[in-house]
Design an enzyme around this catalytic site. Sequence first.
Site, PDB file in Angstrom:
ATOM      1  N   SER A   3      -6.907  -1.548  11.033  1.00 37.51           N
ATOM      2  CA  SER A   3      -6.909  -0.565   9.944  1.00 37.51           C
ATOM      3  C   SER A   3      -8.316  -0.246   9.454  1.00 37.51           C
ATOM      4  O   SER A   3      -8.711   0.913   9.350  1.00 37.51           O
ATOM      5  CB  SER A   3      -6.069  -1.081   8.774  1.00 37.51           C
ATOM      6  OG  SER A   3      -4.770  -1.408   9.205  1.00 37.51           O
ATOM      7  N   GLY A   4      -9.094  -1.290   9.136  1.00 37.77           N
ATOM      8  CA  GLY A   4     -10.437  -1.085   8.615  1.00 37.77           C
ATOM      9  C   GLY A   4     -11.377  -0.477   9.630  1.00 37.77           C
ATOM     10  O   GLY A   4     -12.170   0.414   9.317  1.00 37.77           O
TER      11      GLY A   4
ATOM     12  N   VAL B  92     -15.264  -9.384  21.243  1.00 39.21           N
ATOM     13  CA  VAL B  92     -16.546  -9.817  20.685  1.00 39.21           C
ATOM     14  C   VAL B  92     -16.703 -11.316  20.920  1.00 39.21           C
ATOM     15  O   VAL B  92     -15.840 -12.112  20.542  1.00 39.21           O
ATOM     16  CB  VAL B  92     -16.625  -9.515  19.173  1.00 39.21           C
ATOM     17  CG1 VAL B  92     -17.979  -9.957  18.616  1.00 39.21           C
ATOM     18  CG2 VAL B  92     -16.400  -8.033  18.905  1.00 39.21           C
TER      19      VAL B  92
ATOM     20  N   CYS C 155      -1.030  -9.799   3.374  1.00 34.93           N
ATOM     21  CA  CYS C 155       0.171  -9.348   2.666  1.00 34.93           C
ATOM     22  C   CYS C 155       0.958 -10.543   2.138  1.00 34.93           C
ATOM     23  O   CYS C 155       2.003 -10.930   2.677  1.00 34.93           O
ATOM     24  CB  CYS C 155       1.064  -8.481   3.546  1.00 34.93           C
ATOM     25  SG  CYS C 155       2.341  -7.629   2.604  1.00 34.93           S
TER      26      CYS C 155
ATOM     27  N   ALA D  23      -3.338  -3.580   3.757  1.00 35.40           N
ATOM     28  CA  ALA D  23      -3.817  -2.262   4.176  1.00 35.40           C
ATOM     29  C   ALA D  23      -4.201  -1.430   2.956  1.00 35.40           C
ATOM     30  O   ALA D  23      -5.126  -0.611   3.012  1.00 35.40           O
ATOM     31  CB  ALA D  23      -2.745  -1.545   4.996  1.00 35.40           C
TER      32      ALA D  23
ATOM     33  N   CYS E  99       0.885  -4.261  -3.270  1.00 35.49           N
ATOM     34  CA  CYS E  99       1.892  -5.000  -2.517  1.00 35.49           C
ATOM     35  C   CYS E  99       3.267  -4.466  -2.920  1.00 35.49           C
ATOM     36  O   CYS E  99       3.811  -4.895  -3.947  1.00 35.49           O
ATOM     37  CB  CYS E  99       1.792  -6.492  -2.803  1.00 35.49           C
ATOM     38  SG  CYS E  99       2.946  -7.482  -1.816  1.00 35.49           S
TER      39      CYS E  99
END
Length: 450
Positions: free
Chosen positions: A53-54, A118, A201, A346, A379
């Site tokens: 997401s980020g 990575v 979450c 998110a 949330c």
Amino acid sequence: MATVGLMSSCACARSLVPLLRLGIPKTCLSQLHTTAASPSKDYYEVLVLGGGSGGITMSARMKRKVGADNVAVVEPQEKHYYQPLWTLVGAGAKQLATSGRSTASVIPSGVKWIQSKVEKLDPDNNCVYLGNNQKVSYKYLIVALGLQLNFEKIKGLPEGFKFPKIGSNYSVHTVEKTWKALQDFQEGNAIFTFPNTPVKCAGAPQKIMYLTEAYLRKTGKRSKAKIIFNTSLGVIFGVKKYADALLEIIKERDITVNYRWNLVEVRADRQEAVFENLDKAGETQVYRYEMLHVTPPMGPPSVLLNSPVSDGAGWVDVNKETLQHVKYPNVFGIGDCTNLPTSKTAAAIAGQCGVLDKTISCIMKGKTPTKKYDGYTSCPLITNYNRAILAEFDYNAQPLETFPFDQSKERLISFHLKANMMPYLYWYGLLKGYWGGPGPVRKIFHLGLK
């Protein structure tokens, strides 16, 4: 698209579209996405680590800032998932297929996708090392590597998932097993766990509990079930306003909550779960289960442990207001991999991305960042198949609500926001780099009330 169709069929959700699409240009709704076909370069002005997401959100924003050719995203996985939907998948209310899209389709057009893992970060030399010993240098680095699920820290897992009666909404490989366990439930304990680690979450472990209770009522099995929530925490939720509302629901639905108990072993062949008492060293208790939902221990990705960019626990060490690294001024962090003292959701990334965009702009211009992240996160606590509590709060665990009604009350509109509107916002707003949280919507409502 199925999500849009569901959203459009709901009048209450449809009425909110004009507000929730603020700042999302019409062109982004039909924009085609392709990845660059050229070979990877060894230098990019902006290098983004992580295609979650980020990472996707910031690559879209950086593309508009420095041009697509100057941005690359490092991500090994071929599939990108909207994971908040898995609560509903595990409860049989959504299909798993609707939560995923190919990574190639969400990478902003023209931005280079480096499909690799990575291996090492070297911020002192402005470079990272990838698989096959590939070295990539950068001018600015954004770390968005998410967090890591550690099922193996529970004895008997992950191999225990080969048996029935056990699932987890936290993994694409086990979320459908939750639904199967729920369908197959006959009589006994339905147990839900919360680990003794940070989690993404934090409301999800109990959302599936409420949905399970509702499903068993609907199917006439509730009287044969004991619903148990064993949590490592000392409270049901970290914000008192919403905790009070949840405790009322728990009381009404005759749910048992045991605080400060942590799952340490699963004996799946015998349908037994072993918990440790966090307040009494050495004390354990064995529960027999008819259904077990496991929330795994979680932690930073292995590559971040003992990394120069991380704190002592392995989380990316950033300024909590600007998201700039505390030591390396050209390194930034966003989302679950950071040590920001807020819930890992998110929605938090939505609140962070606009601030980080402004921070990087200032750094690029040689200015001091002024925009500050207040810790906003959200949330949506699903409490039934058509109800939810919409928890929104800041760093100080104080409610930071968007709408002009009491969001701690169970509401149909809050459920539709979670189930139908938010996936739409995610795919067409957040990942395109246009959605920066509900701030504009909140301002409209609150100005209208004055």
